[in-house]
Design a protein around this motif. Structure first.
Motif, PDB file in Angstrom:
ATOM      1  N   UNK A  44     100.860  -9.751   5.684  1.00 59.21           N
ATOM      2  CA  UNK A  44      99.414  -9.629   5.553  1.00 59.21           C
ATOM      3  C   UNK A  44      98.675 -10.944   5.694  1.00 59.21           C
ATOM      4  N   UNK A  45      99.344 -11.962   6.146  1.00 59.84           N
ATOM      5  CA  UNK A  45      98.738 -13.288   6.308  1.00 59.84           C
ATOM      6  C   UNK A  45      98.098 -13.375   7.691  1.00 59.84           C
ATOM      7  N   UNK A  46      96.950 -12.729   7.819  1.00 56.41           N
ATOM      8  CA  UNK A  46      96.268 -12.670   9.106  1.00 56.41           C
ATOM      9  C   UNK A  46      94.965 -13.445   9.061  1.00 56.41           C
ATOM     10  N   UNK A  47      94.533 -13.914  10.203  1.00 54.59           N
ATOM     11  CA  UNK A  47      93.238 -14.574  10.334  1.00 54.59           C
ATOM     12  C   UNK A  47      92.372 -13.677  11.198  1.00 54.59           C
ATOM     13  N   UNK A  48      91.146 -13.457  10.762  1.00 55.39           N
ATOM     14  CA  UNK A  48      90.216 -12.622  11.496  1.00 55.39           C
ATOM     15  C   UNK A  48      90.022 -13.162  12.916  1.00 55.39           C
ATOM     16  N   UNK A  49      90.018 -12.288  13.903  1.00 53.20           N
ATOM     17  CA  UNK A  49      89.900 -12.691  15.305  1.00 53.20           C
ATOM     18  C   UNK A  49      88.612 -13.479  15.557  1.00 53.20           C
ATOM     19  N   UNK A  50      87.502 -13.075  14.949  1.00 49.56           N
ATOM     20  CA  UNK A  50      86.252 -13.814  15.143  1.00 49.56           C
ATOM     21  C   UNK A  50      86.378 -15.258  14.677  1.00 49.56           C
ATOM     22  N   UNK A  51      87.084 -15.465  13.574  1.00 43.27           N
ATOM     23  CA  UNK A  51      87.293 -16.823  13.070  1.00 43.27           C
ATOM     24  C   UNK A  51      88.132 -17.639  14.052  1.00 43.27           C
ATOM     25  N   UNK A  52      89.172 -17.024  14.590  1.00 43.19           N
ATOM     26  CA  UNK A  52      90.023 -17.710  15.554  1.00 43.19           C
ATOM     27  C   UNK A  52      89.214 -18.108  16.781  1.00 43.19           C
ATOM     28  N   UNK A  53      88.434 -17.174  17.323  1.00 40.77           N
ATOM     29  CA  UNK A  53      87.653 -17.474  18.512  1.00 40.77           C
ATOM     30  C   UNK A  53      86.576 -18.517  18.235  1.00 40.77           C
ATOM     31  N   UNK A  54      85.986 -18.486  17.045  1.00 33.59           N
ATOM     32  CA  UNK A  54      85.009 -19.518  16.680  1.00 33.59           C
ATOM     33  C   UNK A  54      85.659 -20.898  16.648  1.00 33.59           C
ATOM     34  N   UNK A  55      86.854 -20.986  16.063  1.00 30.82           N
ATOM     35  CA  UNK A  55      87.582 -22.260  16.020  1.00 30.82           C
ATOM     36  C   UNK A  55      87.881 -22.765  17.431  1.00 30.82           C
ATOM     37  N   UNK A  56      88.362 -21.859  18.275  1.00 30.94           N
ATOM     38  CA  UNK A  56      88.686 -22.246  19.649  1.00 30.94           C
ATOM     39  C   UNK A  56      87.442 -22.712  20.400  1.00 30.94           C
ATOM     40  N   UNK A  57      86.360 -21.990  20.227  1.00 33.55           N
ATOM     41  CA  UNK A  57      85.125 -22.371  20.903  1.00 33.55           C
ATOM     42  C   UNK A  57      84.667 -23.755  20.459  1.00 33.55           C
ATOM     43  N   UNK A  58      84.709 -24.037  19.160  1.00 33.57           N
ATOM     44  CA  UNK A  58      84.324 -25.366  18.657  1.00 33.57           C
ATOM     45  C   UNK A  58      85.250 -26.445  19.207  1.00 33.57           C
ATOM     46  N   UNK A  59      86.545 -26.142  19.207  1.00 30.16           N
ATOM     47  CA  UNK A  59      87.530 -27.114  19.683  1.00 30.16           C
ATOM     48  C   UNK A  59      87.263 -27.484  21.141  1.00 30.16           C
ATOM     49  N   UNK A  60      87.098 -26.481  21.989  1.00 26.79           N
ATOM     50  CA  UNK A  60      86.940 -26.761  23.413  1.00 26.79           C
ATOM     51  C   UNK A  60      85.552 -27.300  23.744  1.00 26.79           C
ATOM     52  N   UNK A  61      84.564 -26.937  22.965  1.00 23.71           N
ATOM     53  CA  UNK A  61      83.235 -27.534  23.144  1.00 23.71           C
ATOM     54  C   UNK A  61      83.295 -29.024  22.822  1.00 23.71           C
ATOM     55  N   UNK A  62      83.973 -29.374  21.725  1.00 29.42           N
ATOM     56  CA  UNK A  62      84.132 -30.775  21.339  1.00 29.42           C
ATOM     57  C   UNK A  62      84.896 -31.546  22.407  1.00 29.42           C
ATOM     58  N   UNK A  63      85.966 -30.948  22.929  1.00 27.71           N
ATOM     59  CA  UNK A  63      86.746 -31.613  23.977  1.00 27.71           C
ATOM     60  C   UNK A  63      85.889 -31.848  25.222  1.00 27.71           C
ATOM     61  N   UNK A  64      85.084 -30.873  25.592  1.00 24.59           N
ATOM     62  CA  UNK A  64      84.213 -31.006  26.768  1.00 24.59           C
ATOM     63  C   UNK A  64      83.177 -32.099  26.547  1.00 24.59           C
ATOM     64  N   UNK A  65      82.621 -32.157  25.352  1.00 23.12           N
ATOM     65  CA  UNK A  65      81.630 -33.187  25.031  1.00 23.12           C
ATOM     66  C   UNK A  65      82.270 -34.582  25.065  1.00 23.12           C
ATOM     67  N   UNK A  66      83.469 -34.698  24.551  1.00 23.29           N
ATOM     68  CA  UNK A  66      84.161 -35.983  24.562  1.00 23.29           C
ATOM     69  C   UNK A  66      84.481 -36.403  25.991  1.00 23.29           C
ATOM     70  N   UNK A  67      84.856 -35.461  26.810  1.00 21.64           N
ATOM     71  CA  UNK A  67      85.180 -35.759  28.207  1.00 21.64           C
ATOM     72  C   UNK A  67      83.915 -36.228  28.941  1.00 21.64           C
ATOM     73  N   UNK A  68      82.776 -35.575  28.665  1.00 23.92           N
ATOM     74  CA  UNK A  68      81.526 -35.966  29.312  1.00 23.92           C
ATOM     75  C   UNK A  68      81.095 -37.365  28.875  1.00 23.92           C
ATOM     76  N   UNK A  69      81.269 -37.656  27.589  1.00 27.84           N
ATOM     77  CA  UNK A  69      80.839 -38.963  27.087  1.00 27.84           C
ATOM     78  C   UNK A  69      81.762 -40.085  27.586  1.00 27.84           C
ATOM     79  N   UNK A  70      82.981 -39.740  27.960  1.00 28.43           N
ATOM     80  CA  UNK A  70      83.921 -40.740  28.466  1.00 28.43           C
ATOM     81  C   UNK A  70      83.664 -41.074  29.938  1.00 28.43           C
ATOM     82  N   UNK A  71      82.914 -40.231  30.605  1.00 27.67           N
ATOM     83  CA  UNK A  71      82.656 -40.456  32.046  1.00 27.67           C
ATOM     84  C   UNK A  71      81.638 -41.529  32.285  1.00 27.67           C
TER      85      UNK A  71
END
Length: 71
Positions: A44-71
């Protein structure tokens, strides 16, 4: 062998066996991690799918922002 990558048929076989071994190890690690997830879900140790997708979205948004600022 014609391309020069391998000198002998034995070299081809050796490289093939090494690659096969690496692939088997990767599959074993994947299977073990998959089983951990299945076991956690069974407990029963599950994580809600919306929470997972929110985490992923934040992670990849941050990575994209860091990549843009490095250019």
């Amino acid at each position: 062998m014609k391309t020069g990558r391998y000198r002998t048929p034995e070299d081809v076989v050796r490289a093939s066996l090494q690659l096969f071994s690496v692939q088997e190890e990767a599959e074993a690690r994947f299977s073990a991690e998959l089983q951990k997830g299945i076991d956690a879900a069974d407990r029963g140790e599950l994580i809600d799918a919306d929470e997972v997708f929110d985490r992923l979205e934040r992670k990849y948004r941050t990575m994209a922002e860091q990549r843009k600022s490095a250019e």
